[in-house]
Design a protein around this motif. Structure first.
Motif, PDB file in Angstrom:
ATOM      1  N   ASP A  85       0.805  -1.226   0.000  1.00  0.00           N
ATOM      2  CA  ASP A  85       0.000   0.000   0.000  1.00  0.00           C
ATOM      3  C   ASP A  85       0.838   1.275   0.000  1.00  0.00           C
ATOM      4  N   ASN A  86       2.137   1.172  -0.138  1.00  0.00           N
ATOM      5  CA  ASN A  86       2.990   2.360  -0.007  1.00  0.00           C
ATOM      6  C   ASN A  86       2.573   3.508  -0.932  1.00  0.00           C
ATOM      7  N   ILE A  87       2.375   3.222  -2.204  1.00  0.00           N
ATOM      8  CA  ILE A  87       2.007   4.275  -3.156  1.00  0.00           C
ATOM      9  C   ILE A  87       0.665   4.888  -2.762  1.00  0.00           C
ATOM     10  N   LYS A  88      -0.289   4.046  -2.380  1.00  0.00           N
ATOM     11  CA  LYS A  88      -1.605   4.554  -1.984  1.00  0.00           C
ATOM     12  C   LYS A  88      -1.498   5.440  -0.747  1.00  0.00           C
TER      13      LYS A  88
ATOM     14  N   VAL B  93       1.119   7.208   0.424  1.00  0.00           N
ATOM     15  CA  VAL B  93       1.774   8.504   0.220  1.00  0.00           C
ATOM     16  C   VAL B  93       1.010   9.412  -0.736  1.00  0.00           C
ATOM     17  N   THR B  94       0.022   8.869  -1.439  1.00  0.00           N
ATOM     18  CA  THR B  94      -0.808   9.708  -2.312  1.00  0.00           C
ATOM     19  C   THR B  94      -2.188   9.948  -1.710  1.00  0.00           C
ATOM     20  N   GLY B  95      -2.393   9.559  -0.444  1.00  0.00           N
ATOM     21  CA  GLY B  95      -3.626   9.873   0.261  1.00  0.00           C
ATOM     22  C   GLY B  95      -4.844   9.084  -0.156  1.00  0.00           C
ATOM     23  N   GLN B  96      -4.673   7.921  -0.743  1.00  0.00           N
ATOM     24  CA  GLN B  96      -5.815   7.155  -1.231  1.00  0.00           C
ATOM     25  C   GLN B  96      -6.573   6.374  -0.165  1.00  0.00           C
TER      26      GLN B  96
END
Length: 154
Positions: free
Chosen positions: A135-138, A140-143
């Motif tokens: 989930d790292n990308i999610k 750091v992009t506030g998803q």
């Protein structure tokens, strides 16, 4: 889920499944206690408390995929091997991907997870390696939604 447990538990299943980690996608089940029961992470205790179950689930799924391939080829499951989301019939070299076998495997009766042999620790290829959190990308992009994002009526 800040301890990386969503990644770690998925890695345990993928290890026993003999899945190609680059093809693994982890999807959080919807919050629906009637369907999925309670959902919670148990902090750093999650591995200690759930790893045996995750190993068993992955091994049972692998057994079902092997059984589906063996049935398709008319061979014994013991004559098949798995690696990186592929079942191979050793003698003939025939191969089927897990994606090709999933529908057939889903129609089979699941074995008792406690009776399926687990991969030996010496054969582990994924557990113990460094992997990026699922989930790292999610994050750091506030998803994802967090408890602080919850708004109750009135």
């Amino acid at each position: 889920m800040g301890q990386g447990i969503k990644t770690a538990l998925a890695m345990i299943i993928a290890e026993q499944l003999d899945a190609d980690w680059s093809k693994v996608r982890v999807e959080q089940a919807p919050i629906n206690p009637r369907v999925f029961g309670e959902q919670f992470a148990n902090g750093s205790r999650s591995i200690r408390e759930y790893s045996d179950q995750m190993h068993q689930v992955g091994a049972a799924a692998r057994a079902m995929l092997v059984a589906a391939a063996a049935q398709h080829w008319g061979v014994q499951p013991a004559d098949c091997t798995t690696e990186k989301s592929v079942v191979t019939h050793k003698a003939s070299g025939r191969k089927l991907s897990y994606a090709e076998l999933a529908a057939k495997a889903a129609t089979m009766t699941a074995p008792d997870p406690k009776t399926v042999p687990l991969k030996a620790r010496k054969d582990w290829k994924l557990i113990g390696t460094r992997q990026t959190g699922v989930d790292n990308i999610k994050v750091v992009t506030g998803q994802p939604l967090f408890g602080i994002d919850t708004v109750v009526p009135n």
